[in-house]
Scaffold this active site. Structure first.
Site, short mmCIF file in Angstrom:
data_model
loop_
_atom_site.label_atom_id
_atom_site.label_comp_id
_atom_site.label_asym_id
_atom_site.label_seq_id
_atom_site.Cartn_x
_atom_site.Cartn_y
_atom_site.Cartn_z
N LEU A 1 -6.17 8.74 3.31
CA LEU A 1 -6.49 7.38 3.78
C LEU A 1 -7.83 7.30 4.52
O LEU A 1 -8.25 6.22 4.91
CB LEU A 1 -5.39 6.82 4.70
CG LEU A 1 -3.95 6.87 4.18
CD1 LEU A 1 -3.00 6.24 5.21
CD2 LEU A 1 -3.81 6.18 2.84
N ILE B 1 -7.97 0.89 9.75
CA ILE B 1 -8.32 1.66 10.93
C ILE B 1 -9.84 1.81 11.08
O ILE B 1 -10.33 2.38 12.05
CB ILE B 1 -7.63 3.04 10.92
CG1 ILE B 1 -7.69 3.68 12.32
CG2 ILE B 1 -8.24 3.95 9.87
CD1 ILE B 1 -6.81 4.87 12.51
N GLY B 2 -10.60 1.31 10.14
CA GLY B 2 -12.06 1.32 10.25
C GLY B 2 -12.66 0.25 9.36
O GLY B 2 -13.87 0.15 9.20
N GLY B 3 -11.75 -0.53 8.74
CA GLY B 3 -12.17 -1.56 7.80
C GLY B 3 -11.36 -1.54 6.52
O GLY B 3 -11.72 -2.17 5.52
N SER B 4 -10.21 -0.85 6.52
CA SER B 4 -9.48 -0.56 5.28
C SER B 4 -8.79 -1.76 4.64
O SER B 4 -8.35 -1.67 3.49
CB SER B 4 -8.44 0.54 5.53
OG SER B 4 -9.09 1.75 5.83
N LYS C 1 0.83 -1.20 0.00
CA LYS C 1 0.00 0.00 0.00
C LYS C 1 0.87 1.25 0.00
O LYS C 1 1.98 1.25 0.56
CB LYS C 1 -0.89 -0.05 1.24
CG LYS C 1 -1.97 1.01 1.32
CD LYS C 1 -2.84 0.76 2.54
CE LYS C 1 -3.92 1.81 2.71
NZ LYS C 1 -4.78 1.53 3.88
N SER D 1 -9.36 1.86 2.71
CA SER D 1 -8.40 2.65 1.95
C SER D 1 -7.36 1.80 1.21
O SER D 1 -6.60 2.32 0.41
CB SER D 1 -7.68 3.62 2.89
OG SER D 1 -6.97 2.93 3.91
N SER D 2 -7.35 0.48 1.46
CA SER D 2 -6.40 -0.40 0.74
C SER D 2 -7.01 -0.85 -0.59
O SER D 2 -6.91 -2.02 -0.98
CB SER D 2 -6.03 -1.61 1.61
OG SER D 2 -5.61 -1.23 2.89
#
Length: 576
Positions: free
Chosen positions: A181, A228-231, A132, A207-208
């Site tokens: 991100l 960090i929240g589901g990335s 990433k 974000s990934s």
């Protein structure tokens, strides 16, 4: 004279802003030109290889699972050079379709020569690995999709990249991310929108998202993302991959330096009580397990003493002992589309039929977690620190609603909060950053940290009272149409919960969207059948044939058990 001075000042300000915009545009164009030149260079290298070795069975190599590919490389029946150029060629093809790559890593050819001189072959010997954008590689940018980060190259490899190389892997591509991100789409003003390779109308998640698109398109066999929240989990759900978010401290070593412009973005991730995690993404669970085993080695523990020296426990991963599984198909906060709940129900029945014990489990107080713990953590200062990363930058259209909300004066936010309070259910659905209360003192911030710890303790107590080994639950999906993630910030409650708790959590595809799912979606009412429920229907419609996944969760530091559960789910879904 005063009017003339004022007029001159206004004119100077206008010219200064115009020059600033021109400089931003010039920097973005230069970054794109550099990327395009690198693509051409790699395409030329691939062509030269094809001329030298015309008989390569490309499809056969690309179809090999990671475990089989590592075996072939170690025994010598395949060469690392052949595998690298095969994946380089495929990655070029995939990025032309999806815009998933931010840059190739030309130094991969040096790493190829380096590993062939090693006396010992590491666990990832000869495996091309994608990383990433914000995972530091020497000589390359860490942009986070921000113009301000375009001028500074990393001076050394991050710990993660050093360990990958030590294990014989060949980092070969850097993938695209959303700006800053902080999005589960994948778009930024510099390198543009990444598309889902399974359907170009759909987002790959974020974000990934660049990782998700590249791996799902067949251009990488193993990637490293962050969450960090589901990335990691959302791109895995949207793209039909397996992805693991470990306990945050189990892996480290991304490679920000405080002097680097991206550190501002990194500090936002590092400096609050909801921790970010680094983890693997791949086509199957065994690949994730091998990656974790390779990374959790003495090299990692020595290079980064903040990583606990806990090697991968193969015995736990390989165990066949029946599990006690908690399950739920909705968190009571943001109702997911029917196909995602169907996936949990079908998986629950399959696990039960396979001899596992299934126990209903209800995660407590998700609205409170979402508004008071998660979002308040990110925007405790009213979003000022986040806004700072956009200084002197162009804001991506997908982030403009959040950025504009944060820019509202505090008094306006208070008035909005007061006006919206009677519409409590509506507020819970959208709860935009504009109306989130801030932490106005150090005492309030410490209290906020304490509230998170109290909630974690309560959640673990409930888990222990039911004597659970693991939990099966839904994940957001199927893939959203591009542009929609920015309209549904709070739809990520299913994944966000396990960032707040800092539990290992992984995603496994188990099904695909059917015509029947699409028909049932038309009847979906959500929570209130309001604007946001209708927006969700629009976001996920037209998804027939796209992947449907479930989420698997374990207690902190039990990544091996989480992976073992994911493997069981994967096996049962393939046996259907």
């Amino acid at each position: 004279a005063a009017l003339a001075l004022l007029g001159g000042s206004v004119a100077a300000l206008v010219v200064w802003r115009w020059l600033g915009r021109k400089m931003i545009q010039k920097n973005m164009e230069e970054a794109r030109r550099t990327r395009d030149e690198c693509m051409k260079k790699m395409a030329k290298a691939v062509q030269q290889f094809r001329e030298q070795v015309p008989s390569v069975q490309t499809d056969a190599i690309l179809s090999l699972p990671l475990l089989e590919l590592t075996g072939r490389l170690r025994e010598g029946s395949l060469s690392p050079r052949t595998v690298l150029y095969t994946y380089l060629e495929k990655a070029l093809e995939v990025t032309q379709q999806t815009n998933c790559l931010r840059h190739f890593i030309p130094e991969c050819e040096e790493q190829l020569r380096e590993i062939q001189q090693h006396k010992e072959k590491g666990l990832l010997y000869g495996i091309p690995v994608s990383i990433k954008d914000h995972i530091g590689h020497k000589g390359h940018l860490v942009t986070c999709g921000l113009v301000q980060c375009l001028g500074t190259l990393m001076e050394e490899d991050s710990v993660l990249v050093k360990v990958l190389k030590r294990q014989g892997a060949i980092p070969f591509a850097i993938t695209n991310v959303p700006q800053s991100l902080f999005s589960y789409d994948c778009s930024n003003p510099i390198f543009g929108q990444t598309l889902n390779p399974l359907n170009p109308q759909k987002s790959p998640g974020g974000s990934s998202g660049g990782e998700g698109a590249l791996i799902a398109g067949g251009g990488s066999i193993l990637g490293i993302g962050s969450d960090i929240g589901g990335s990691i989990r959302l791109p895995s759900s949207f793209c039909g991959l397996c992805g693991l978010k470990p306990t945050a401290e189990r892996l480290r070593g991304v490679g920000w330096r405080l002097a680097h412009p991206s550190a501002q973005c990194g500090c936002l991730l590092l400096s609050h009580p909801v921790p970010w995690a680094v983890g693997p993404m791949a086509r199957d669970v065994d690949s994730l397990a091998l990656c974790m085993k390779a990374l959790l080695c003495q090299e990692m523990f020595q290079l980064d003493p903040t990583v606990p020296p806990i090697p991968f426990d193969e015995e736990v991963y390989s165990s066949s002992t029946p599990l006690r599984v908690g399950y739920y198909d909705t968190d009571g906060y943001f109702p997911l589309p029917p196909c995602m709940r169907r996936a949990v129900k079908e998986t629950r029945r399959a696990l039960q039929a396979a001899g596992h014990q299934l126990v209903p489990f209800s995660p407590p107080r998700i609205p409170y977690v979402m508004t008071e713990l998660f979002l308040k953590t990110f925007f405790a200062d009213g979003g000022r620190a986040w806004l700072d990363v956009f200084t002197g930058d162009v804001v991506d259209p997908g982030l403009k609603p959040q950025v504009n909300s944060c820019k509202m004066p505090r008094l306006v936010k208070k008035l909005l909060a007061l006006l919206l309070k009677p519409l409590f259910l509506l507020l819970l659905k959208l709860i935009h950053v504009a109306v989130i209360s801030t932490c106005r003192s150090v005492k309030e911030m410490w209290n906020h940290h304490h509230q998170i710890q109290v909630y974690r303790s309560q959640f673990i107590t409930q888990w222990k009272e039911l004597q659970l080994d693991v939990v099966l639950c839904p994940v957001l999906g199927p893939a959203f149409t591009t542009g929609y993630p920015g309209k549904l910030l709070t739809a990520i409650s299913s994944t966000m919960l396990y960032n707040v708790l800092n539990f290992p959590a992984g995603v496994v595809p188990v099904s695909t969207v059917t015509e029947a799912d699409e028909e049932e979606l038309k009847l979906y009412q959500g929570c209130c059948e309001d604007l946001w429920d209708r927006t969700l229907k629009q976001a996920v419609s037209g998804a027939v044939g796209l992947p449907v996944a479930v989420q698997c969760v374990a207690l902190p530091w039990q990544e091996e058990l989480c992976l073992r559960f994911m493997k069981e789910v994967e096996t049962l879904s393939r046996d259907k």
